[in-house]
Design an enzyme around this catalytic site. Structure first.
Site, PDB file in Angstrom:
ATOM      1  CD  GLU A  76      42.083  43.631  42.152  1.00 36.94           C
ATOM      2  OE1 GLU A  76      41.518  42.842  41.361  1.00 36.94           O
ATOM      3  OE2 GLU A  76      41.724  44.808  42.329  1.00 36.94           O
TER       4      GLU A  76
ATOM      5  CE1 TYR B 104      51.190  40.925  36.225  1.00 40.08           C
ATOM      6  CE2 TYR B 104      50.457  39.921  38.277  1.00 40.08           C
ATOM      7  CZ  TYR B 104      50.284  40.155  36.928  1.00 40.08           C
ATOM      8  OH  TYR B 104      49.203  39.612  36.278  1.00 40.08           O
TER       9      TYR B 104
END
Ligand SMILES: CC(C)(COP(=O)(O)OP(=O)(O)OC[C@H]1O[C@@H](n2cnc3c(N)ncnc32)[C@H](O)[C@@H]1OP(=O)(O)O)[C@@H](O)C(=O)NCCC(=O)NCCS
Length: 148
Positions: A108, A120
């Site tokens: 998250e 990411y």
């Protein structure tokens, strides 16, 4: 330039993780007690990264959930950023999780955390959902995953 050296942190190295986590997250730090507790949490692995013989400057924590794995947190000391530490740690977490039998890795990220989001994305994670008001300050969390 020397590569990042990455290894599993022992409990004797908790001070390094506490320091880097506090420097990385500031007001959003988990706090020393929670960071120390992670060393004895079930199925949690903590990795450290250092350049050559320097003190470690980055860390990552991940949890083995059997068929899946979760990146719990990752942080790089401000003076060591944009030198590939987080990318190297992410790659090591993926390798470890894959070796442990996980088919995918979740995380998250705060929707406003541009640096982490790009990190990411660049590493190959894809967005799968949004958790509204996930963080204490009301910010939304983007849930991302990568197939291992
Ligand atoms: C997010 C964080 C972990 C990135 O660590 P880092 O070691 O600087 O990242 P890397 O050097 O491995 O960067 C890899 C790639 O991610 C992207 N990236 C990293 N920081 C970025 C930034 N500030 N802005 C835009 N892209 C960024 C880039 O694509 C970068 O590749 P490049 O440098 O070749 O352009 C670091 O900024 C940090 O600790 N932030 C505070 C804690 C945090 O937010 N953790 C994540 C919680 S989900």
């Amino acid at each position: 330039m020397a590569r990042w050296r990455i290894w599993r942190a022992s409990e004797g190295e908790a001070d390094h993780v506490v320091r880097i986590e506090a420097q990385s997250f500031g007001e959003r730090s988990w706090g020393e007690n929670n960071v120390r507790a992670s060393f004895v949490a079930p199925r949690v692995t903590i990795l450290l990264a250092a350049k050559g013989s320097n003190d470690p400057a980055a860390f990552a924590m991940w949890r083995d959930l059997g068929p899946e794995a979760e990146l719990l947190t990752i942080g790089v000391a401000p003076g060591a950023r944009r030198k590939g530490a987080a990318a190297a740690l992410l790659s090591a977490v993926c390798d470890e999780a894959r070796a442990a039998g996980a088919g995918r890795l979740f995380l998250e990220v705060d929707e406003g955390n541009e640096a982490a989001f790009v990190l990411y994305k660049t590493a190959g994670f894809e967005q799968i959902s949004v958790r509204r008001s996930y963080y204490r300050d009301g910010a939304d969390a983007v849930v991302m995953q990568i197939a291992l």
